[in-house]
Design a protein around this motif. Structure first.
Motif, PDB file in Angstrom:
ATOM      1  N   THR A   1       0.489  -0.984   0.465  1.00 46.57           N
ATOM      2  CA  THR A   1      -0.236   0.186  -0.282  1.00 46.57           C
ATOM      3  C   THR A   1       0.632   1.319   0.112  1.00 46.57           C
ATOM      4  O   THR A   1       1.898   0.950   0.556  1.00 46.57           O
ATOM      5  CB  THR A   1      -1.231  -0.012   0.981  1.00 46.57           C
ATOM      6  OG1 THR A   1      -0.325   0.309   2.446  1.00 46.57           O
ATOM      7  CG2 THR A   1      -1.300  -0.907   1.672  1.00 46.57           C
TER       8      THR A   1
ATOM      9  N   ALA B   1      -4.896   0.037  -1.989  1.00 41.82           N
ATOM     10  CA  ALA B   1      -4.810  -0.699  -2.593  1.00 41.82           C
ATOM     11  C   ALA B   1      -3.863  -0.933  -2.959  1.00 41.82           C
ATOM     12  O   ALA B   1      -3.273  -0.899  -2.436  1.00 41.82           O
ATOM     13  CB  ALA B   1      -5.355  -0.097  -4.095  1.00 41.82           C
ATOM     14  N   SER B   2      -3.128  -2.296  -2.844  1.00 42.26           N
ATOM     15  CA  SER B   2      -1.957  -2.510  -3.365  1.00 42.26           C
ATOM     16  C   SER B   2      -2.213  -3.417  -4.518  1.00 42.26           C
ATOM     17  O   SER B   2      -3.265  -4.694  -5.544  1.00 42.26           O
ATOM     18  CB  SER B   2      -1.485  -3.574  -2.207  1.00 42.26           C
ATOM     19  OG  SER B   2      -2.187  -4.646  -1.827  1.00 42.26           O
ATOM     20  N   GLY B   3      -1.084  -4.069  -5.675  1.00 36.74           N
ATOM     21  CA  GLY B   3      -1.356  -5.210  -6.656  1.00 36.74           C
ATOM     22  C   GLY B   3       0.620  -5.559  -7.506  1.00 36.74           C
ATOM     23  O   GLY B   3       1.273  -3.927  -7.000  1.00 36.74           O
TER      24      GLY B   3
ATOM     25  N   VAL C   1      -5.506   6.653  -7.474  1.00 31.72           N
ATOM     26  CA  VAL C   1      -5.700   5.133  -7.213  1.00 31.72           C
ATOM     27  C   VAL C   1      -6.474   5.323  -5.409  1.00 31.72           C
ATOM     28  O   VAL C   1      -5.763   6.224  -4.898  1.00 31.72           O
ATOM     29  CB  VAL C   1      -4.736   4.394  -7.108  1.00 31.72           C
ATOM     30  CG1 VAL C   1      -4.517   2.958  -6.703  1.00 31.72           C
ATOM     31  CG2 VAL C   1      -4.106   4.381  -8.787  1.00 31.72           C
ATOM     32  N   ASP C   2      -7.074   4.609  -5.273  1.00 31.62           N
ATOM     33  CA  ASP C   2      -7.123   4.099  -3.719  1.00 31.62           C
ATOM     34  C   ASP C   2      -6.066   3.813  -2.861  1.00 31.62           C
ATOM     35  O   ASP C   2      -4.836   2.775  -3.299  1.00 31.62           O
ATOM     36  CB  ASP C   2      -8.077   3.118  -3.655  1.00 31.62           C
ATOM     37  CG  ASP C   2      -8.625   2.676  -1.757  1.00 31.62           C
ATOM     38  OD1 ASP C   2      -7.764   3.466  -1.017  1.00 31.62           O
ATOM     39  OD2 ASP C   2      -8.966   2.238  -1.378  1.00 31.62           O
TER      40      ASP C   2
END
Length: 431
Positions: A134, A242-244, A238-239
């Motif tokens: 995050t 979030a993570s990705g 982007v929030d």
């Protein structure tokens, strides 16, 4: 009463490279979509004096030598010193891939000097960039490394380099950089910016009413993104939680720059523009597709010519080809008809000058994107050869993304739309 004859010849000049329809005969007016916020034309506003008119982005072709060259990135320190200086943040209205609600229009910002990691965290070319965290965790890791998350304007300056190039290292995107991001460096020597991963920044995207909530500002693009998404000015909201595996980050050092990007807000949908025929003639002369318009440029009269356009709608041809008198034509509810130039705000951050007029026996409708610094950019144009006009523009303040044009109100082949599309392009079409 004489029969109204459709324009003898219609030529669509797609100055912005957008295909449009050219038809013949007569077509009924298309119903306008529901929009946001009302405007009634309001008080006249004066556009900036005409200066240079830029070519549409679709007609520009950067030279191959302007591309960043993928290859072994030059050796350099693990941290790059970015000197204090001016950043022209954002992009030019009309640029391919530009989102006017997110990217400012060539905003001049003075930034203090700072230091940025050459590579994405952990700033080690022998290790893969860390992803899947995050923004808060990315900030913690930068602090543990003795630094901080870069602000988005620091990131953009490091990406554009000392020459202010649209892409890291050049004026055009080189797809090889997506396959080998460590081989592509910005003009300052920062590696992999906008190449294969998105990157967290410490900045936020300010909210826009009914359009954009507050969010974290993310820069860069994934390897599979379209070429225009790799631009240094590209922003995403982007929030922050979030993570990705497509989002990494890099660290900066030194006092953070406090400058930020303000979000544009909704403006009055349509305003009357104070611009004269001579100014319009100068703008048209700067457009290759329109500079051959012969004769003196003039505007139509209001309200007399508006009434002409409406009255023409009363005389139609019956199926047998004989004139048939219709009930008196009127504009739809909440629609204003005008022959005056308009300034149009279809979405936050975008302003379009729409002008109609005549030159000898030809009439025209032209849309220009308004730029900072007394400049415009051609967006779209429609030339009606051998049609004396007049042309009226119809607008509804509740309809954000469309206005109507007509030489004969509610007649097939003699009306159409000026539309702001979902891809942020302006197109003028005939129905």
């Amino acid at each position: 009463m004489p029969t109204r004859t459709p324009a003898a010849a219609l030529i669509l000049l797609v100055a912005a490279g957008i295909p449009g329809g050219v038809g013949c005969g007569r077509a009924e007016q298309q119903q306008q979509q529901a929009g946001e916020k009302r405007a009634d034309g309001g008080a006249p506003v004066t556009p900036a004096p005409p200066g240079k008119v830029l070519e549409a982005a679709e007609n520009e072709s950067p030279a191959a030598s302007a591309r960043p060259q993928a290859g072994a990135a030059p050796a350099g320190p693990a941290r790059i010193e970015i000197p204090a200086g001016k950043l022209v943040a954002g992009s030019t209205p009309g640029d391919k891939g530009r989102d006017p609600a997110l990217e400012p229009a060539l905003l001049d910002i003075e930034l203090g000097g700072f230091t940025i990691d050459r590579y994405l965290y952990p700033n080690d070319p022998a290790q893969a960039p860390l992803t899947g965290v995050t923004r808060a965790r990315a900030s913690e890791l930068c602090q543990q490394a003795g630094g901080r998350l870069c602000t988005e304007l620091e990131w953009e300056r490091a990406c554009k380099g000392p020459e202010g190039t649209p892409y890291a290292g050049g004026a055009a995107w080189d797809p090889a950089c997506a396959k080998a991001p460590a081989s592509c460096a910005s003009g300052f020597g920062v590696v992999g910016m906008g190449a294969a991963l998105r990157e967290w920044t410490a900045s936020d995207v300010a909210p826009i009413e009914n359009l954009q909530p507050k969010a974290a500002a993310v820069r860069g693009a994934t390897a599979s993104a379209s070429g225009v998404d790799h631009r240094c000015a590209r922003r995403a909201a982007v929030d922050p939680g979030a993570s990705g595996d497509d989002i990494g980050f890099r660290c900066c050092h030194g006092a953070p720059n406090a400058a930020s990007i303000p979000s544009p807000q909704w403006q009055q949908t349509f305003r009357r523009a104070e611009i004269g025929p001579q100014q319009v003639a100068e703008l048209l002369a700067a457009v290759p597709q329109l500079r051959d318009l012969g004769g003196e440029i003039s505007f139509f009269k209001e309200p007399d010519d508006v009434n002409v356009v409406l009255s023409r709608g009363r005389t139609r041809l019956s199926p047998s080809g004989t004139p048939a008198i219709q009930p008196e034509a009127t504009a739809p509810p909440n629609t204003t008809l005008t022959t005056s130039p308009l300034l149009w705000n279809p979405v936050p951050g975008e302003e379009v000058l729409v002008v109609t007029g005549k030159s000898d026996d030809d009439t025209f409708i032209v849309a220009f994107l308004k730029l900072p610094g007394d400049r415009y950019r051609i967006a779209s144009s429609l030339l009606l050869k051998g049609e004396p006009g007049p042309i009226a523009l119809g607008f509804n303040g509740y309809v954000r993304r469309r206005l109507t044009w007509a030489t004969c109100w509610d007649c097939r082949g003699e009306s159409g739309n000026v539309t702001y599309r979902d891809d942020n392009r302006v197109v003028i079409t005939q129905k």
